[in-house]
Design an enzyme around this catalytic site. Structure first.
Site, PDB file in Angstrom:
ATOM      1  N   LYS A  50       0.868  -1.187   0.000  1.00 42.77           N
ATOM      2  CA  LYS A  50       0.000   0.000   0.000  1.00 42.77           C
ATOM      3  C   LYS A  50       0.902   1.234   0.000  1.00 42.77           C
ATOM      4  O   LYS A  50       1.527   1.564   0.999  1.00 42.77           O
ATOM      5  CB  LYS A  50      -0.909   0.036   1.233  1.00 42.77           C
ATOM      6  N   GLU A  87       9.649  15.986  15.551  1.00 45.05           N
ATOM      7  CA  GLU A  87      10.276  15.971  14.228  1.00 45.05           C
ATOM      8  C   GLU A  87       9.654  17.135  13.430  1.00 45.05           C
ATOM      9  O   GLU A  87       8.444  17.162  13.222  1.00 45.05           O
ATOM     10  CB  GLU A  87       9.881  14.621  13.623  1.00 45.05           C
TER      11      GLU A  87
HETATM   12  P1  NAP Z   1       2.218   8.321   7.891  1.00 45.87           P
HETATM   13  O1  NAP Z   1       1.172   9.358   7.937  1.00 45.87           O
HETATM   14  O2  NAP Z   1       2.417   7.459   9.068  1.00 45.87           O
HETATM   15  O3  NAP Z   1       1.887   7.451   6.582  1.00 45.87           O
HETATM   16  C1  NAP Z   1       2.709   6.377   6.195  1.00 45.87           C
HETATM   17  C2  NAP Z   1       1.857   5.363   5.465  1.00 45.87           C
HETATM   18  O4  NAP Z   1       0.889   4.855   6.371  1.00 45.87           O
HETATM   19  C3  NAP Z   1       1.082   5.937   4.279  1.00 45.87           C
HETATM   20  O5  NAP Z   1       0.984   4.964   3.273  1.00 45.87           O
HETATM   21  C4  NAP Z   1      -0.280   6.204   4.896  1.00 45.87           C
HETATM   22  O6  NAP Z   1      -1.337   6.201   3.973  1.00 45.87           O
HETATM   23  C5  NAP Z   1      -0.401   5.017   5.814  1.00 45.87           C
HETATM   24  N1  NAP Z   1      -1.373   5.198   6.885  1.00 45.87           N
HETATM   25  C6  NAP Z   1      -1.741   6.327   7.515  1.00 45.87           C
HETATM   26  N2  NAP Z   1      -2.693   6.058   8.451  1.00 45.87           N
HETATM   27  C7  NAP Z   1      -2.916   4.724   8.398  1.00 45.87           C
HETATM   28  C8  NAP Z   1      -3.779   3.837   9.090  1.00 45.87           C
HETATM   29  N3  NAP Z   1      -4.605   4.261  10.040  1.00 45.87           N
HETATM   30  N4  NAP Z   1      -3.756   2.534   8.771  1.00 45.87           N
HETATM   31  C9  NAP Z   1      -2.936   2.074   7.806  1.00 45.87           C
HETATM   32  N5  NAP Z   1      -2.083   2.864   7.105  1.00 45.87           N
HETATM   33  C10 NAP Z   1      -2.075   4.175   7.410  1.00 45.87           C
HETATM   34  O7  NAP Z   1       3.645   8.941   7.579  1.00 45.87           O
HETATM   35  P2  NAP Z   1       4.049   9.943   6.404  1.00 45.87           P
HETATM   36  O8  NAP Z   1       3.613  11.301   6.780  1.00 45.87           O
HETATM   37  O9  NAP Z   1       3.638   9.395   5.077  1.00 45.87           O
HETATM   38  O10 NAP Z   1       5.638   9.819   6.437  1.00 45.87           O
HETATM   39  C11 NAP Z   1       6.440  10.604   7.249  1.00 45.87           C
HETATM   40  C12 NAP Z   1       6.881   9.838   8.477  1.00 45.87           C
HETATM   41  O11 NAP Z   1       7.559   8.666   8.078  1.00 45.87           O
HETATM   42  C13 NAP Z   1       7.873  10.620   9.295  1.00 45.87           C
HETATM   43  O12 NAP Z   1       7.588  10.456  10.659  1.00 45.87           O
HETATM   44  C14 NAP Z   1       9.206   9.974   8.949  1.00 45.87           C
HETATM   45  O13 NAP Z   1      10.196  10.132   9.930  1.00 45.87           O
HETATM   46  C15 NAP Z   1       8.797   8.559   8.774  1.00 45.87           C
HETATM   47  N6  NAP Z   1       9.783   7.837   7.961  1.00 45.87           N
HETATM   48  C16 NAP Z   1      10.579   6.908   8.581  1.00 45.87           C
HETATM   49  C17 NAP Z   1      11.543   6.259   7.846  1.00 45.87           C
HETATM   50  C18 NAP Z   1      12.442   5.235   8.497  1.00 45.87           C
HETATM   51  O14 NAP Z   1      13.139   4.549   7.765  1.00 45.87           O
HETATM   52  N7  NAP Z   1      12.458   5.109   9.815  1.00 45.87           N
HETATM   53  C19 NAP Z   1      11.700   6.541   6.489  1.00 45.87           C
HETATM   54  C20 NAP Z   1      10.869   7.484   5.897  1.00 45.87           C
HETATM   55  C21 NAP Z   1       9.907   8.131   6.652  1.00 45.87           C
HETATM   56  P3  NAP Z   1      -1.912   7.559   3.316  1.00 45.87           P
HETATM   57  O15 NAP Z   1      -0.773   8.174   2.603  1.00 45.87           O
HETATM   58  O16 NAP Z   1      -2.960   7.020   2.415  1.00 45.87           O
HETATM   59  O17 NAP Z   1      -2.410   8.398   4.432  1.00 45.87           O
END
Ligand code: NAP
Length: 509
Positions: free
Chosen positions: A201, A407
Site C-alpha cells: 500500500k 520531528e
Molecule cells: P504516515 O502518515 O504514518 O503514513 C505512512 C503510510 O501509512 C502511508 O501509506 C499512509 O497512507 C499510511 N497510513 C496512515 N494512516 C494509516 C492507518 N490508520 N492505517 C494504515 N495505514 C495508514 O507517515 P508519512 O507522513 O507518510 O511519512 C512521514 C513519516 O515517516 C515521518 O515520521 C518519517 O520520519 C517517517 N519515515 C521513517 C523512515 C524510516 O526509515 N524510519 C523513512 C521514511 C519516513 P496515506 O498516505 O494514504 O495516508
C-alpha cells in the site's frame, strides 16, 4: 529584461512537468489502477483519489481507491502465488529482481521526473533515490542465495538436526510519501528475494512511482500475484491487511503514531512487525571538528528533500568554542540554497508536501521564537507561495522547545549551544526517538566513546550521509523495530524452522 516573477517561474516548470507526464503516459509508465494478480484493474468502489504536484497544485493523476474486497483479492493473489514463488531456487528469484533493477536503471530519467512531480524533491535527488532503489534490488537479488540455514551437531545417535530458514509468507508493506520509490525497494526486494509475496500500500500523496515500479516488475517477468499494489483510504486498506490471517507480516515505514496503531492491529493475529518510524536526529559539532565538513554535512542532512527525511538533522548541537563561527558559515551556506520547482535542475529545495506540513513548520518556529530563539536566516513562507518555505537557521534553541522534542519535517535548522561532551550526550539522547544521529570530531577516542553512547540505530561520524544498501538501517526506542538493508534486512522476512530427523541409522538397522 525583467526577471521572471514567482508565478512565471512556476508556470514554466508546470509546462515542463506536463510534457514529462505526457511522455510517461505514452511510455506506459503512468499507471493509475490497482495491480492485483498481475493485472491492472479499477477499484470496486468506482472512486478515485487525486494526486497533485505539491509545487503547483496541478493534477498529476487520479488513482483507484481500493475497497476492503479489493484488498482481500490482492491478499488472495499473494497467497496463491506463494507456493510456486518460494519453491523457486533463490537464484531464479534473484534473476527476476536483477531484470527489474536493469529496467529501473534504463528508465531512471522518466521515473525521476514522475517522482519529482508527485513528491516535490529536486530532480537530482529523485535520480539519486531511484539509483539507490536499484541498488537494493541488486543487493537482494544476490543476497537471496546466501540465506543459509544451519546443521546442528546431533544430540542422540541416529539423529540429524537442522535449522531451516524459510520465507515467512504473505507480507503487507505500507510506505510513506517522502521516498516514494526507495521505501518500497528496501522492503519489497528482500521480501521477494526471501521467497515471500507482497501486497503493497503506497502513500496517497505519491502513489504513482509505486505503480510505475509495479509496471516494470511485471515487464521484468515477476510472476502474477508475487507483487500486488493497492491504494486508497489508509484506514480501510490498513484494516483489511492487518486483519487478514493470511498476511503473516507487516512491514511499515511512516510516522510513529501510525506505526503504534498498526502494531496494535497486528496483535490479534500475532503478525511479525517491522517498523521504520519517525526520527529526531541530533547533529553534534564538537570544538575539534573539521568545520568545513561539518557545515557541508549539516546542509546536506538538514535540507535534502526540504527537510522531509526521517534521518534529517532535526537538532544541530554546537560546542561553545566553534558555535559562532559554525553558525556564520552555516547561515551563509543556507542562504545560497535555491528554492523552486524540483523539475528545474538548478533547484536545491522544493516545496513541502502539503499545507499541513507548512503549518507544522510555522508552529515549531513560532514556538521557538516565542521562547527566545532568534532567526538568523529565512524564517518565512517563501515568496513562491503555496507550500514553499524559506530554508531557515535559528539560534538559541533550547531543550524545552517543541522544535527540540518533535520531528519538524521541514527546512528549519535549530542550533543549540553546549559546553561539554556530557552535556551534548544528554541533549542528544533526550528524545523518545532513536533513528539517526551524527557528530563531527577529530578525536578517535571521542568518535568511539560518543558513538557507543548514543541511543540511535544509525550513527554517522564526520558525515551527514550514511545510506548504503549493504548496511543495517533502523531505529531504537520509538523509532522502530527491525532493520532494513544488509543481510539483516533479508532475515526480517525469514523464519527459523527446527527440523529434527530421527532414524538415520546404518543400513539394515
Ligand atoms: P504516515 O502518515 O504514518 O503514513 C505512512 C503510510 O501509512 C502511508 O501509506 C499512509 O497512507 C499510511 N497510513 C496512515 N494512516 C494509516 C492507518 N490508520 N492505517 C494504515 N495505514 C495508514 O507517515 P508519512 O507522513 O507518510 O511519512 C512521514 C513519516 O515517516 C515521518 O515520521 C518519517 O520520519 C517517517 N519515515 C521513517 C523512515 C524510516 O526509515 N524510519 C523513512 C521514511 C519516513 P496515506 O498516505 O494514504 O495516508
Amino acid at each position: 529584461m525583467t526577471p521572471p516573477t514567482p508565478s512565471t517561474l512556476l508556470d514554466s516548470a508546470a509546462r515542463v512537468a506536463a510534457a514529462r507526464l505526457e511522455q510517461l503516459r505514452r511510455a506506459g509508465l503512468l499507471r493509475e489502477d490497482l495491480f492485483v494478480d498481475g493485472r491492472w484493474r479499477p477499484a470496486s468502489t468506482g472512486r478515485r483519489l487525486e494526486v497533485r504536484d505539491p509545487a503547483t497544485g496541478e493534477l498529476v493523476g487520479s488513482v483507484a481507491t481500493a475497497s476492503a474486497t479489493d484488498v482481500h483479492d490482492a491478499v488472495a493473489a499473494a497467497a496463491g502465488a506463494l507456493g510456486a514463488w518460494r519453491a523457486l531456487p533463490a537464484g531464479a528469484r534473484g534473476e527476476v529482481l536483477s531484470r527489474w533493477q536493469e529496467l529501473l536503471l534504463s528508465r531512471t530519467g522518466d521515473l525521476a521526473a514522475l517522482l519529482t512531480i508527485e513528491q516535490g524533491k529536486p530532480i537530482g535527488e529523485s535520480v539519486g533515490e531511484l539509483t539507490y532503489s536499484a541498488a537494493f534490488l541488486r543487493y537482494f537479488a544476490e543476497e537471496a542465495r546466501r540465506s543459509y540455514g544451519e546443521v546442528i551437531p546431533h544430540n542422540r545417535p541416529g539423529r540429524r538436526l537442522f535449522a531451516l530458514r524459510q520465507p515467512i509468507g504473505v507480507v503487507a508493506a505500507i510506505t510513506p510519501w517522502n521516498f516514494p520509490a526507495l521505501m518500497i525497494a528496501r522492503k519489497v526486494a528482500p521480501a521477494i528475494a526471501a521467497g515471500c509475496t507482497v501486497v503493497l500500500k503506497p502513500p496517497s500523496e505519491a502513489p504513482l512511482s509505486a505503480l510505475a515500479l509495479a509496471e516494470l516488475a511485471s515487464q521484468a517477468g515477476m510472476p502474477r500475484g508475487v507483487l500486488n499494489v493497492v491504494h486508497g483510504d489508509p484506514v480501510v486498506v490498513g484494516a483489511a491487511l492487518t486483519e487478514s490471517p493470511d498476511v503473516r507480516m507487516l512491514t511499515f515505514t511512516g510516522s510513529t503514531e501510525v506505526g503504534k496503531l498498526l502494531m496494535a492491529q497486528c496483535a490479534p493475529t500475532v503478525k511479525r512487525v517491522a517498523l521504520e518510524l519517525g526520527g529526531n536526529a541530533p547533529f553534534v559539532v564538537f570544538d575539534d571538528a573539521d568545520l568545513d565538513a561539518a557545515v557541508a554535512g549539516a546542509i546536506e542532512s538538514k535540507f535534502r528533500n526540504a527537510g522531509q527525511t526521517c534521518v534529517c538533522a532535526n537538532r544541530v548541537l554546537v560546542q561553545a568554542g566553534v558555535h559562532d563561527e559554525f553558525v556564520e558559515r552555516f547561515a551563509r551556506g543556507v542562504a545560497d540554497l535555491v528554492v523552486g520547482h524540483g523539475i528545474d535542475p538548478a533547484v536545491h529545495v522544493g516545496p513541502l508536501i502539503d499545507e499541513q506540513a507548512l503549518v507544522k513548520v510555522e508552529r515549531h518556529l513560532d514556538d521557538a521564537v516565542s521562547m527566545g530563539a532568534e532567526v538568523r536566516w529565512g524564517g518565512h513562507p517563501h515568496k513562491l507561495g503555496g507550500t514553499f518555505f524559506e530554508p531557515t537557521v535559528v539560534v538559541g534553541a533550547e531543550a524545552g522547545m517543541t522544535i527540540a522534542r518533535e520531528e519538524t519535517f521541514g527546512p528549519v535548522a535549530p542550533v543549540f549551544r553546549f559546553e561539554t561532551e556530557e552535556e551534548a550526550l544528554a541533549l542528544a539522547n533526550a528524545t523518545e526517538s532513536g533513528l539517526a544521529a551524527y557528530f563531527y570530531t577529530r578525536g578517535l577516542g571521542r568518535a568511539l566513546r560518543f558513538g557507543e553512547a548514543l541511543d540511535f540505530g544509525v550513527v554517522g561520524v564526520n558525515t551527514g550521509s550514511i545510506s548504503y544498501e549493504g548496511a543495517p538501517f533502523g531505529g531504537m526506542k520509538q523509532s522502530g523495530l527491525g532493520r532494513e538493508g544488509s543481510h539483516h534486512g533479508l532475515e526480517e522476512f525469514l523464519e527459523v524452522k527446527y527440523l529434527c530427523v530421527d532414524g538415520v541409522t546404518a543400513p539394515g538397522h
